[in-house]
Design a protein around this motif. Structure first.
Motif, mmCIF file in Angstrom:
data_model
loop_
_atom_site.group_PDB
_atom_site.id
_atom_site.type_symbol
_atom_site.label_atom_id
_atom_site.label_comp_id
_atom_site.label_asym_id
_atom_site.label_seq_id
_atom_site.Cartn_x
_atom_site.Cartn_y
_atom_site.Cartn_z
ATOM 1 N N ILE A 165 0.837 -1.206 0.000
ATOM 2 C CA ILE A 165 0.000 0.000 0.000
ATOM 3 C C ILE A 165 0.871 1.255 0.000
ATOM 4 O O ILE A 165 0.586 2.213 -0.722
ATOM 5 C CB ILE A 165 -0.957 -0.010 1.209
ATOM 6 C CG1 ILE A 165 -1.996 -1.117 1.031
ATOM 7 C CG2 ILE A 165 -1.643 1.337 1.381
ATOM 8 C CD1 ILE A 165 -2.869 -1.332 2.230
ATOM 9 N N SER A 166 1.958 1.239 0.757
ATOM 10 C CA SER A 166 2.827 2.420 0.794
ATOM 11 C C SER A 166 3.508 2.647 -0.552
ATOM 12 O O SER A 166 3.655 3.774 -0.990
ATOM 13 C CB SER A 166 3.857 2.303 1.912
ATOM 14 O OG SER A 166 4.760 1.262 1.640
ATOM 15 N N MET A 167 3.883 1.573 -1.238
ATOM 16 C CA MET A 167 4.513 1.733 -2.547
ATOM 17 C C MET A 167 3.519 2.257 -3.584
ATOM 18 O O MET A 167 3.862 3.070 -4.427
ATOM 19 C CB MET A 167 5.124 0.410 -3.005
ATOM 20 C CG MET A 167 6.271 -0.064 -2.137
ATOM 21 S SD MET A 167 7.570 1.162 -1.937
ATOM 22 C CE MET A 167 8.377 0.993 -3.499
ATOM 23 N N LEU A 168 2.275 1.805 -3.531
ATOM 24 C CA LEU A 168 1.261 2.314 -4.439
ATOM 25 C C LEU A 168 0.961 3.785 -4.169
ATOM 26 O O LEU A 168 0.772 4.569 -5.096
ATOM 27 C CB LEU A 168 -0.012 1.476 -4.319
ATOM 28 C CG LEU A 168 0.063 0.055 -4.859
ATOM 29 C CD1 LEU A 168 -1.214 -0.703 -4.538
ATOM 30 C CD2 LEU A 168 0.327 0.061 -6.344
ATOM 31 N N ALA A 169 0.934 4.152 -2.909
ATOM 32 C CA ALA A 169 0.692 5.550 -2.558
ATOM 33 C C ALA A 169 1.823 6.442 -3.037
ATOM 34 O O ALA A 169 1.596 7.546 -3.527
ATOM 35 C CB ALA A 169 0.514 5.693 -1.051
ATOM 36 N N VAL A 170 3.043 5.954 -2.930
ATOM 37 C CA VAL A 170 4.200 6.731 -3.390
ATOM 38 C C VAL A 170 4.135 6.951 -4.887
ATOM 39 O O VAL A 170 4.367 8.053 -5.376
ATOM 40 C CB VAL A 170 5.516 6.024 -3.009
ATOM 41 C CG1 VAL A 170 6.691 6.619 -3.729
ATOM 42 C CG2 VAL A 170 5.722 6.109 -1.529
ATOM 43 N N ALA A 179 17.289 4.601 6.124
ATOM 44 C CA ALA A 179 16.927 4.978 7.493
ATOM 45 C C ALA A 179 15.813 4.082 8.032
ATOM 46 O O ALA A 179 15.863 3.637 9.184
ATOM 47 C CB ALA A 179 16.483 6.445 7.536
ATOM 48 N N GLY A 180 14.805 3.799 7.222
ATOM 49 C CA GLY A 180 13.721 2.937 7.659
ATOM 50 C C GLY A 180 14.176 1.514 7.925
ATOM 51 O O GLY A 180 13.686 0.857 8.848
ATOM 52 N N GLY A 181 15.119 1.027 7.124
ATOM 53 C CA GLY A 181 15.658 -0.308 7.354
ATOM 54 C C GLY A 181 16.416 -0.405 8.658
ATOM 55 O O GLY A 181 16.305 -1.390 9.393
ATOM 56 N N ILE A 182 17.175 0.621 8.957
ATOM 57 C CA ILE A 182 17.934 0.637 10.213
ATOM 58 C C ILE A 182 16.994 0.722 11.412
ATOM 59 O O ILE A 182 17.123 -0.022 12.378
ATOM 60 C CB ILE A 182 18.941 1.804 10.218
ATOM 61 C CG1 ILE A 182 20.039 1.535 9.192
ATOM 62 C CG2 ILE A 182 19.543 2.006 11.600
ATOM 63 C CD1 ILE A 182 20.937 2.725 8.930
ATOM 64 N N ILE A 183 16.028 1.615 11.323
ATOM 65 C CA ILE A 183 15.081 1.768 12.426
ATOM 66 C C ILE A 183 14.209 0.519 12.565
ATOM 67 O O ILE A 183 13.972 0.033 13.668
ATOM 68 C CB ILE A 183 14.218 3.031 12.228
ATOM 69 C CG1 ILE A 183 15.104 4.267 12.337
ATOM 70 C CG2 ILE A 183 13.077 3.085 13.238
ATOM 71 C CD1 ILE A 183 14.429 5.548 11.904
ATOM 72 N N GLY A 184 13.740 -0.020 11.424
ATOM 73 C CA GLY A 184 12.910 -1.214 11.471
ATOM 74 C C GLY A 184 13.650 -2.441 11.961
ATOM 75 O O GLY A 184 13.060 -3.332 12.566
ATOM 76 N N ASN A 185 14.950 -2.499 11.707
ATOM 77 C CA ASN A 185 15.753 -3.628 12.163
ATOM 78 C C ASN A 185 15.803 -3.688 13.686
ATOM 79 O O ASN A 185 15.917 -4.768 14.257
ATOM 80 C CB ASN A 185 17.162 -3.542 11.584
ATOM 81 C CG ASN A 185 17.968 -4.780 11.848
ATOM 82 O OD1 ASN A 185 17.434 -5.884 11.855
ATOM 83 N ND2 ASN A 185 19.260 -4.609 12.061
ATOM 84 N N ALA A 223 12.025 -0.469 5.823
ATOM 85 C CA ALA A 223 12.644 0.046 4.600
ATOM 86 C C ALA A 223 11.590 0.465 3.583
ATOM 87 O O ALA A 223 11.725 1.498 2.921
ATOM 88 C CB ALA A 223 13.574 -1.001 4.007
ATOM 89 N N ALA A 224 10.520 -0.315 3.460
ATOM 90 C CA ALA A 224 9.468 0.019 2.503
ATOM 91 C C ALA A 224 8.738 1.296 2.905
ATOM 92 O O ALA A 224 8.487 2.173 2.061
ATOM 93 C CB ALA A 224 8.474 -1.134 2.395
ATOM 94 N N ILE A 225 8.421 1.407 4.163
ATOM 95 C CA ILE A 225 7.729 2.613 4.632
ATOM 96 C C ILE A 225 8.653 3.827 4.527
ATOM 97 O O ILE A 225 8.245 4.902 4.088
ATOM 98 C CB ILE A 225 7.222 2.413 6.070
ATOM 99 C CG1 ILE A 225 6.126 1.346 6.080
ATOM 100 C CG2 ILE A 225 6.701 3.724 6.662
ATOM 101 C CD1 ILE A 225 5.725 0.887 7.452
ATOM 102 N N GLY A 226 9.920 3.656 4.900
ATOM 103 C CA GLY A 226 10.883 4.748 4.785
ATOM 104 C C GLY A 226 11.094 5.187 3.356
ATOM 105 O O GLY A 226 11.217 6.378 3.068
#
Length: 83
Positions: free
Chosen positions: A9-14, A40-46, A55-58
């Motif tokens: 959903i986030s990729m479609l919105a982007v 940044a999202g991958g690091i935080i999500g990890n 990573a996808a949301i970031g």
């Protein structure tokens, strides 16, 4: 199951939101923002055990922000898309 749909959903919105502004700086800003946001999202999500979702949301948020900044630069430089 619900969390597996969130990155899609986030990729479609982007793709829907970032296609609004297509100047040269807006396109470059989308790419740079997506790469930086994914990192940044991958690091935080990890840290919470959900690196791919982070990573996808970031990437989605970074692409939208980068596109907005690039579009602002395009408008300041006098670039307008003519239809």
């Amino acid at each position: 199951m619900k969390l597996k749909v969130l990155p899609l959903i986030s990729m479609l919105a982007v793709s829907a939101l970032s296609s609004c502004a297509t100047g040269p700086n807006a396109q470059q800003g989308s790419v740079i923002g997506a790469l930086g946001g994914a990192a940044a999202g991958g690091i935080i999500g990890n840290q919470s055990g959900r690196g791919l979702e982070g990573a996808a949301i970031g990437a989605g948020l970074g692409a939208v922000a980068g596109n907005a900044i690039g579009n602002s630069k395009d408008q300041r430089n006098g670039y307008y898309r003519r239809y």
